[in-house]
Scaffold this active site. Structure first.
Site, short mmCIF file in Angstrom:
data_model
loop_
_atom_site.label_atom_id
_atom_site.label_comp_id
_atom_site.label_asym_id
_atom_site.label_seq_id
_atom_site.Cartn_x
_atom_site.Cartn_y
_atom_site.Cartn_z
N ASP A 9 -14.38 22.69 17.01
CA ASP A 9 -14.58 23.98 16.33
C ASP A 9 -13.20 24.43 15.85
O ASP A 9 -12.39 24.91 16.63
CB ASP A 9 -15.18 24.98 17.32
CG ASP A 9 -15.43 26.34 16.70
OD1 ASP A 9 -15.66 26.40 15.49
OD2 ASP A 9 -15.38 27.34 17.44
N GLU A 76 -16.85 21.16 12.66
CA GLU A 76 -17.58 22.24 11.97
C GLU A 76 -16.96 22.51 10.61
O GLU A 76 -15.74 22.53 10.47
CB GLU A 76 -17.58 23.50 12.84
CG GLU A 76 -18.60 24.51 12.38
CD GLU A 76 -18.82 25.65 13.39
OE1 GLU A 76 -18.78 25.40 14.61
OE2 GLU A 76 -19.02 26.78 12.94
N ASP A 148 -15.57 29.15 21.87
CA ASP A 148 -15.11 28.07 20.99
C ASP A 148 -15.46 26.70 21.57
O ASP A 148 -15.78 25.76 20.84
CB ASP A 148 -13.60 28.17 20.78
CG ASP A 148 -13.17 29.58 20.44
OD1 ASP A 148 -12.99 29.87 19.27
OD2 ASP A 148 -13.07 30.41 21.38
#
Lengths: 163, 163
Positions: A9, A76, A148
């Site tokens: 992430d 991501e 996260d």
């Protein structure tokens, strides 16, 4: 066959990571199972100047990949929020992608709605629903913290479901 | 005292670079002069996947810095145009900044209006006015091409004027 998937992430102050193993068994019916391997975050301090923060990210991601030896990375895609923030995160994401390129690591990218869809069957699911799905799929007793890291596990699971 | 300044105009497909020398003479009146050293572009092909393009940028910028041995780097800040494009450029800029961080190279950053102001005394000058100022300041007979290289020389000059 076992496959290690590392989910990332992206961020500048915090990069979440979550690693899972995907076990595929080929019997009469093809089956697969996922297990949590590790999760956490890479942090860079806002006291450092930008170029040093990016150098820290570069070093820490290389160390992480050395440790975890993933077969595949799932990262991501950027979600547009505030422009100034998006630029900072994009600069950090460029460094993460560079590391994958230098190591010739295969990677897949997913936008937030794809991740939500994969985990909850609903592209507009909220954070809590996604996190509950992460816990359920990986058979966890507690929610991985910080968010996260949980998000990174969600990206890794999205890649696993796609395989 | 002579100082080498490397200007960079960040991009993914094309990074412009322009190197100048700044000569400062300390007499009764402090004086300085600038000279063009080199300019050009680093290109990455859209046929490559993103991570490989970033790895190419990383390698090529390192080679360029090895060749030019700048004392200072001046890098343009991102200008917001289309969001998708801005994210791609920001990812590339992150890799450029990383290289500066790894080499512990001092750097300064300027937004486009600062560069226009420094070269033309007018923050909203158009591209042609800035390019003419670059030619005049560096005593060039022809405009450096492509535009990305001319822009990089403008950033380097902005840093020189500030010193």
């Amino acid at each position: 066959m076992e496959k290690r998937i590392l989910g990332l992430d992206p961020g500048l102050a915090i990069v979440g990571f979550g690693a899972i193993t995907l076990q595929q068994t080929q019997g009469k019916v093809q089956d697969f199972s996922v297990k949590m391997l590790d999760f956490g975050v890479i942090r860079t301090s806002s006291d450092m100047e930008m170029s040093q923060r990016l150098a820290t990210l570069f070093d820490d991601l290389n160390t992480l990949i050395d440790d975890l030896q993933p077969d595949l990375v799932a990262i991501e895609k950027l979600f547009f929020y505030r422009m100034a923030n998006t630029i900072l995160v994009a600069q950090a994401r460029g460094v993460l992608m560079l590391v994958l390129g230098q190591r010739k690591l295969p990677y897949v990218e997913f936008a937030p709605p794809q991740i939500k869809q994969a985990l909850t069957n609903y592209g507009k699911a909220d954070k809590e629903e996604v996190q509950e799905a992460v816990m359920r799929e990986l058979d966890l007793e507690e929610m991985p913290k910080p968010d996260d890291a949980a998000d990174a596990l969600a990206v890794a699971l999205t890649a696993a479901f796609q395989l």
